[in-house]
Design a protein around this motif. Sequence first.
Motif, PDB file in Angstrom:
ATOM      1  N   HIS A 105       0.856  -1.185   0.000  1.00 32.68           N
ATOM      2  CA  HIS A 105       0.000   0.000   0.000  1.00 32.68           C
ATOM      3  C   HIS A 105       0.893   1.237   0.000  1.00 32.68           C
ATOM      4  O   HIS A 105       1.693   1.415   0.921  1.00 32.68           O
ATOM      5  N   ILE A 106       0.786   2.063  -1.015  1.00 30.26           N
ATOM      6  CA  ILE A 106       1.465   3.358  -1.004  1.00 30.26           C
ATOM      7  C   ILE A 106       0.416   4.382  -0.598  1.00 30.26           C
ATOM      8  O   ILE A 106      -0.496   4.713  -1.361  1.00 30.26           O
ATOM      9  N   LEU A 107       0.524   4.839   0.634  1.00 29.84           N
ATOM     10  CA  LEU A 107      -0.497   5.705   1.217  1.00 29.84           C
ATOM     11  C   LEU A 107       0.004   7.143   1.251  1.00 29.84           C
ATOM     12  O   LEU A 107       0.929   7.482   1.989  1.00 29.84           O
ATOM     13  N   ASP A 108      -0.620   7.988   0.461  1.00 23.59           N
ATOM     14  CA  ASP A 108      -0.260   9.403   0.393  1.00 23.59           C
ATOM     15  C   ASP A 108      -1.108  10.161   1.406  1.00 23.59           C
ATOM     16  O   ASP A 108      -2.336  10.055   1.403  1.00 23.59           O
ATOM     17  N   VAL A 109      -0.447  10.919   2.282  1.00 24.12           N
ATOM     18  CA  VAL A 109      -1.162  11.590   3.372  1.00 24.12           C
ATOM     19  C   VAL A 109      -1.169  13.109   3.214  1.00 24.12           C
ATOM     20  O   VAL A 109      -1.512  13.841   4.140  1.00 24.12           O
ATOM     21  N   ARG A 110      -0.813  13.595   2.021  1.00 24.62           N
ATOM     22  CA  ARG A 110      -0.780  15.034   1.791  1.00 24.62           C
ATOM     23  C   ARG A 110      -2.176  15.596   1.520  1.00 24.62           C
ATOM     24  O   ARG A 110      -3.128  14.869   1.345  1.00 24.62           O
ATOM     25  N   GLU A 111      -2.255  16.935   1.484  1.00 25.88           N
ATOM     26  CA  GLU A 111      -3.500  17.587   1.111  1.00 25.88           C
ATOM     27  C   GLU A 111      -3.863  17.232  -0.327  1.00 25.88           C
ATOM     28  O   GLU A 111      -3.011  16.905  -1.136  1.00 25.88           O
ATOM     29  N   TRP A 112      -5.172  17.340  -0.632  1.00 21.71           N
ATOM     30  CA  TRP A 112      -5.646  16.979  -1.960  1.00 21.71           C
ATOM     31  C   TRP A 112      -4.910  17.751  -3.063  1.00 21.71           C
ATOM     32  O   TRP A 112      -4.526  17.170  -4.086  1.00 21.71           O
ATOM     33  N   GLU A 113      -4.729  19.057  -2.898  1.00 24.70           N
ATOM     34  CA  GLU A 113      -4.127  19.864  -3.961  1.00 24.70           C
ATOM     35  C   GLU A 113      -2.744  19.343  -4.341  1.00 24.70           C
ATOM     36  O   GLU A 113      -2.405  19.259  -5.532  1.00 24.70           O
TER      37      GLU A 113
ATOM     38  N   GLY B 209      -2.140  -7.073   6.153  1.00 18.96           N
ATOM     39  CA  GLY B 209      -0.784  -7.546   6.407  1.00 18.96           C
ATOM     40  C   GLY B 209       0.261  -7.054   5.436  1.00 18.96           C
ATOM     41  O   GLY B 209       1.459  -7.313   5.623  1.00 18.96           O
ATOM     42  N   LYS B 210      -0.145  -6.349   4.384  1.00 14.87           N
ATOM     43  CA  LYS B 210       0.824  -5.823   3.419  1.00 14.87           C
ATOM     44  C   LYS B 210       1.565  -4.625   4.022  1.00 14.87           C
ATOM     45  O   LYS B 210       1.035  -3.906   4.858  1.00 14.87           O
ATOM     46  N   ASP B 211       2.812  -4.405   3.555  1.00 18.39           N
ATOM     47  CA  ASP B 211       3.560  -3.238   3.988  1.00 18.39           C
ATOM     48  C   ASP B 211       2.871  -1.962   3.510  1.00 18.39           C
ATOM     49  O   ASP B 211       2.214  -1.948   2.453  1.00 18.39           O
TER      50      ASP B 211
ATOM     51  N   THR C 199       1.995   7.454  11.091  1.00 19.23           N
ATOM     52  CA  THR C 199       2.494   6.208  11.683  1.00 19.23           C
ATOM     53  C   THR C 199       1.816   5.942  13.014  1.00 19.23           C
ATOM     54  O   THR C 199       1.376   4.820  13.298  1.00 19.23           O
ATOM     55  N   GLY C 200       1.712   6.969  13.847  1.00 22.13           N
ATOM     56  CA  GLY C 200       1.055   6.819  15.135  1.00 22.13           C
ATOM     57  C   GLY C 200      -0.408   6.449  14.995  1.00 22.13           C
ATOM     58  O   GLY C 200      -0.923   5.597  15.728  1.00 22.13           O
ATOM     59  N   VAL C 201      -1.089   7.075  14.035  1.00 23.23           N
ATOM     60  CA  VAL C 201      -2.508   6.781  13.819  1.00 23.23           C
ATOM     61  C   VAL C 201      -2.692   5.331  13.377  1.00 23.23           C
ATOM     62  O   VAL C 201      -3.578   4.620  13.867  1.00 23.23           O
ATOM     63  N   LEU C 202      -1.836   4.882  12.457  1.00 26.56           N
ATOM     64  CA  LEU C 202      -1.945   3.508  11.959  1.00 26.56           C
ATOM     65  C   LEU C 202      -1.664   2.488  13.060  1.00 26.56           C
ATOM     66  O   LEU C 202      -2.347   1.464  13.168  1.00 26.56           O
ATOM     67  N   LYS C 203      -0.670   2.783  13.891  1.00 25.47           N
ATOM     68  CA  LYS C 203      -0.386   1.887  15.013  1.00 25.47           C
ATOM     69  C   LYS C 203      -1.580   1.806  15.951  1.00 25.47           C
ATOM     70  O   LYS C 203      -1.976   0.715  16.392  1.00 25.47           O
ATOM     71  N   ASP C 204      -2.175   2.947  16.258  1.00 25.86           N
ATOM     72  CA  ASP C 204      -3.330   2.972  17.156  1.00 25.86           C
ATOM     73  C   ASP C 204      -4.533   2.249  16.544  1.00 25.86           C
ATOM     74  O   ASP C 204      -5.409   1.772  17.273  1.00 25.86           O
ATOM     75  N   ALA C 205      -4.544   2.170  15.194  1.00 22.42           N
ATOM     76  CA  ALA C 205      -5.642   1.488  14.502  1.00 22.42           C
ATOM     77  C   ALA C 205      -5.424  -0.019  14.442  1.00 22.42           C
ATOM     78  O   ALA C 205      -6.263  -0.745  13.898  1.00 22.42           O
ATOM     79  N   GLY C 206      -4.289  -0.474  14.977  1.00 23.90           N
ATOM     80  CA  GLY C 206      -4.028  -1.908  15.025  1.00 23.90           C
ATOM     81  C   GLY C 206      -3.104  -2.430  13.958  1.00 23.90           C
ATOM     82  O   GLY C 206      -2.899  -3.645  13.848  1.00 23.90           O
ATOM     83  N   ILE C 207      -2.519  -1.526  13.149  1.00 23.34           N
ATOM     84  CA  ILE C 207      -1.571  -1.954  12.123  1.00 23.34           C
ATOM     85  C   ILE C 207      -0.227  -2.266  12.786  1.00 23.34           C
ATOM     86  O   ILE C 207       0.260  -1.489  13.616  1.00 23.34           O
ATOM     87  N   SER C 208       0.391  -3.374  12.408  1.00 26.53           N
ATOM     88  CA  SER C 208       1.678  -3.754  12.988  1.00 26.53           C
ATOM     89  C   SER C 208       2.740  -2.715  12.643  1.00 26.53           C
ATOM     90  O   SER C 208       2.890  -2.337  11.473  1.00 26.53           O
ATOM     91  N   PRO C 209       3.503  -2.245  13.628  1.00 27.29           N
ATOM     92  CA  PRO C 209       4.580  -1.276  13.357  1.00 27.29           C
ATOM     93  C   PRO C 209       5.597  -1.806  12.344  1.00 27.29           C
ATOM     94  O   PRO C 209       6.218  -1.025  11.618  1.00 27.29           O
TER      95      PRO C 209
END
Length: 285
Positions: free
Chosen positions: A67-75, A113-115, A131-141
Motif C-alpha cells: 500500500h502506497i499511502l499518500d497523506v498530503r493535502e488533496w491539492e 498484512g501488506k507493507d 504512523t502513530g494513527v496507523l499503530k493505534d488502529a491496530g496496524i503492525s509497526p
Amino acid sequence: MKRRIVAVFFAAALAAAIAVGCGTAEETSGTATEETAEDAGEEKEEPAEGGYQYVSVADTLKASDVHILDVREWEKYAAGRVAGSEWSPIFPLEDESLVDSMTAYAKESLSDGKDIYLVCNSGKRGAEKATGVLKDAGISPDSIYTVEGGAEALGKESGALSTDRSEEGIDWKYVSGKEAVEAVGNDDIQIVDVRDDEAYAAGHLEGSYQVDLKEIESPEAQTKMYELGTTELDPEKPVYFLCYSGNKCAKTGISVLKDAGFDPDNLFIIEEGAKGADVAAAFVQ
C-alpha cells in the motif's frame, strides 16, 4: 533499501545482568555476538524517538503488492502522485477529524498484512503522525515505512509522480449502453458524463451530471471530479460513467471517486461510451 530504526537496549540489559548477578562476561559477549549476526543483513542507525522505519525512493517506485499511502493535502496529491497510490490525508495536522478518517480507512483497507509506504511532503511530521494513527488502529509497526524525503524526493525522480490515473490497478466494472439508458430517471443510479462541455451540450443522457475530463491528466479537472463526488454524489448509490468510448476518461473519474471514498465495486463504465448506438439514440440536448 528499507532501513529500520530501532532502540538498542544492550546497555540496559548488561546493567541488569550485573545487578542480579546473572550471566558472565563470556555469556554477555556471546549474546552480543548473536545479536550482531542476526542483524547483519539489515542496515540500522542510531534510533530516533518513535522507532520509525524508512524505505528509499528507488524501492518505493519498484515495489509491488504494497500500500502506497499518500497523506498530503488533496491539492498536492492531485498535482502528482505515485501510480496506484491510495489517499488518506493527515494534513492539516491540527485537523483531528482526519485522525478518525484515517483510522477508519486503516481498519477497512489496510489490515491485510501488506507493507504500507507513507508519502508525505518531506518524510517528516506528516508521516510521523500517520504512523502513530496507523499503530493505534491496530496496524503492525513492522509493516509501516516512511518514504525517505517524501514527495520532495520523489519529485526529483523523472516520472515518479504522475497525474495519469487511467492505468490504475482497479478491477473496472462495466454496464451496457442498454442498461445505462434504462437507468435514466432512476433516482437510485447516478450518471456522470465526463466528456467536454461541447460534446455534452450536443447530446447527453437526461439528468446526468457532467465534469469535463477530456484532459485526463489535468489536476484541475480531477479536482472538479473530486468536488462533485464530495458535494453532490451519493457514495451509497451506483455511479455510471459516460465518456467518449468507455475508456480513459471514465477510468480517471473512477480513480478520483475512489479517493473520495467511493467503493470501486459501485462505479461502472458504460461500454462503448457515447459511441454506443443505444446511448446515442437516447441523447437529449
